[in-house]
Enzyme design. Sequence first.
Site, mmCIF file in Angstrom:
data_model
loop_
_atom_site.group_PDB
_atom_site.id
_atom_site.type_symbol
_atom_site.label_atom_id
_atom_site.label_comp_id
_atom_site.label_asym_id
_atom_site.label_seq_id
_atom_site.Cartn_x
_atom_site.Cartn_y
_atom_site.Cartn_z
ATOM 1 N N GLY A 79 0.824 -1.217 0.000
ATOM 2 C CA GLY A 79 0.000 0.000 0.000
ATOM 3 C C GLY A 79 0.846 1.250 0.000
ATOM 4 N N GLY B 47 -15.448 -5.463 6.454
ATOM 5 C CA GLY B 47 -14.931 -5.044 5.151
ATOM 6 C C GLY B 47 -13.440 -5.295 4.974
ATOM 7 N N LYS C 235 2.935 -10.300 -4.308
ATOM 8 C CA LYS C 235 3.762 -9.211 -3.773
ATOM 9 C C LYS C 235 5.190 -9.675 -3.543
ATOM 10 C CE LYS C 235 -0.349 -7.105 -1.712
ATOM 11 N NZ LYS C 235 -1.213 -7.108 -0.516
#
Lengths: 434, 434
Positions: free
Chosen positions: A138, A191, A209
């Site tokens: 991120g 979520g 990744k």
Amino acid sequence: MKAGKSSIGIGLLGIGVIGSGVAKVLLNKTDTLSRRAGIPVILQKIVENDLNKHGTLGIDTGLFTANYDDILHSTDIDVIIELIGGEHPAFEFVSQALNNGKHVVTANKELMAKHGYNLLKLAHEHNVSLRYEASVGGGIPLIAPFQQDLVANDITTIYAILNGTTNYIITRMAQENLDFSAALKQAQELGYAEANPSNDIEGLDAAYKLAILATIAFGTEIKMQDIYYEGISRLQARDFRYAQELNYSIKLLAIAKQIDDFIEVRVHPVFISEDSLLAKVNGVYNAINVEGDLVGSLIFYGQGAGPQPTSSAVVSDVIKIAQNIANGIVNNIQITPSEHKYTIKPMSEIETKYYMRMNVEDRSGVLAQISKILGDHSISISSVIQKESDPATKTAEIVIMTHPAKEQAVQEALKKAENLDIVKEISNFVRVEA
Amino acid sequence: MKAGKSSIGIGLLGIGVIGSGVAKVLLNKTDTLSRRAGIPVILQKIVENDLNKHGTLGIDTGLFTANYDDILHSTDIDVIIELIGGEHPAFEFVSQALNNGKHVVTANKELMAKHGYNLLKLAHEHNVSLRYEASVGGGIPLIAPFQQDLVANDITTIYAILNGTTNYIITRMAQENLDFSAALKQAQELGYAEANPSNDIEGLDAAYKLAILATIAFGTEIKMQDIYYEGISRLQARDFRYAQELNYSIKLLAIAKQIDDFIEVRVHPVFISEDSLLAKVNGVYNAINVEGDLVGSLIFYGQGAGPQPTSSAVVSDVIKIAQNIANGIVNNIQITPSEHKYTIKPMSEIETKYYMRMNVEDRSGVLAQISKILGDHSISISSVIQKESDPATKTAEIVIMTHPAKEQAVQEALKKAENLDIVKEISNFVRVEA
């Protein structure tokens, strides 16, 4: 790229959760970002097939188009941000964008894991940049540090928590003694896990990744088929209880190691010392421990997902490109190929310590039989816990911690042990990293 | 810089512990580094006044010179590495090097804290790079991430452990219940503290580093006189015991905050939650927690000193410059000035919670008198511990934790409390960060 440009035009592909976040940052911080770039940075077009989404999110309808050619072939667009995700059609669009001389910024881990090595070459051929900081971790700076700030190092090891969904689930299992399915359900309700969570929980997301990071770290293309990956769905609440009793935490780690001419790349649950900093990384956070010959051990920690942290990486990539354009520079950073020729070590040949949990008959001589099988496979035991003798079924649970042993030997020994009459079930095994 | 250079010549100023480490990396990894730079990177000259040191360390005598002009004026030298440390004569040499069109890499925190802002401008005027990744956090990438990878963010807060010596001492005090002087002695014996440790233990070293980071983070020159700093020598073993009892750790933190138009920059011991990751950073390690509006909270962790980690940063800076020269690029990264005009908040106006420890007469009404003084200064108490009543002296120890209060009010209240007959001593106070 035309010289003397008076502004940088951005085209955005994909206006989902991440794309909306990026669009808002580009629109709300235009002045600040332009000042830092040294040139106005203007979001010119957003491509969205679904006409119902046009003009939503408080974004001017005029920015939307359903036609990809409006950014792929427009002279107003200098940088294309690809946020549609997945392999296709992202690969075709990114390739075409690079072929058309557009710079590209992407957050697409699957794309970069499968095609990054070649797309970077394509970018180089066309004298444009392909940046992908957001594809791993991120908002945590990783691609640039690995490629530039650590360039004097030979990187030897990566231990990384690269998937926030699984780390959240594992944290709940450990802290609240939940079983996997209950923790997954909580994650979905909040979520943090998707309705179809398999890419996350089976380790594929972390493997993508790892492929990206290990390719940079070792200067050789690590392909997806090189990576062994395994998820967290086998873990049970009792594994976490035993781990705690033994002063370990369980984490889903992405591991890359370079030892002599061999590279190991694998994703699986791991027992790690509860005193290590990685053991203390909880919830949806990511953390990457990298070791270099000069720098020693470094850890990068932060939010590995979400629209805001991802925007941080995507927009910073855009500004770097804009700065370069403003300065008349193209800086298409490549993977520096290693002078070494590495071989990927097959999973069967890796060596770690192991945690093994099994359900056995509760009578004398059981441990001796199991020890013999392990000994026959050159596996030596470092400690044993025997617990929860159940008078009704006359069974007990045995937990064995081993000294370092070969994966293949362990797999074979566990198969043999499972065939013993006295062994009811090999309940689980987890690899242990120092 | 001449076009079409066939190699990059390096001149090294300073061959102490760090300089030797850098020289060895440049000599031992020449091939690897040159391949990564895309051009041969050659250590050409080492300047050392002390002729006895020439040819030591297994380094060819021919590389040594006692004459600074051999690198400042040589056309063979493209990049000068400054590792002599301190303000003078480093400032004069670096200025002259930049004036002569040499790129400069430095690890000099004092130089960059005091003159960095102007030296970067000077580099810009002469179209050369000045890089200083090693000046803060040793091998931990910080300057580049702050300046480039987080460029889309507005940075709001820095909490950082920037001095390994003091963190080592504090760790020993906390883990082994040592007093400051005993822990300092251990640190000196192990080479983690210098014979004259005052720059480290009084917080000046951390303040230099904070000035460098905060200048980049806020886009405005933070001067040394803007920074309040205070060291660890006031801390006693009992402060660590109370901290533990209250679920805190004590760390020497460098803190920078931007709130509205104000900036706070300060270095002092802090109570932080023992659950925070910074609280778990032990020994000589550094860790930097930075918060940005997009990225949220990031932590960078690693070795903040030592020849190997420092070499990682210095040599990576050299390679970046060499790559740029090879590509015909100059990338003299500047501080992007903020569009905001900030005011430095005076220390008297900062607001935190406080830990106060005092020695008082052991009789009724004491706490009421102290509470009244605190209340008169708008300081409200969140908890009190009273301990260790000493029958011989009839004294007790009181520890007070407050709600957020103004520094000035706390200082005034403590002075008044100290004048009470019932108060024998204000033993200590430490600020508390959430």
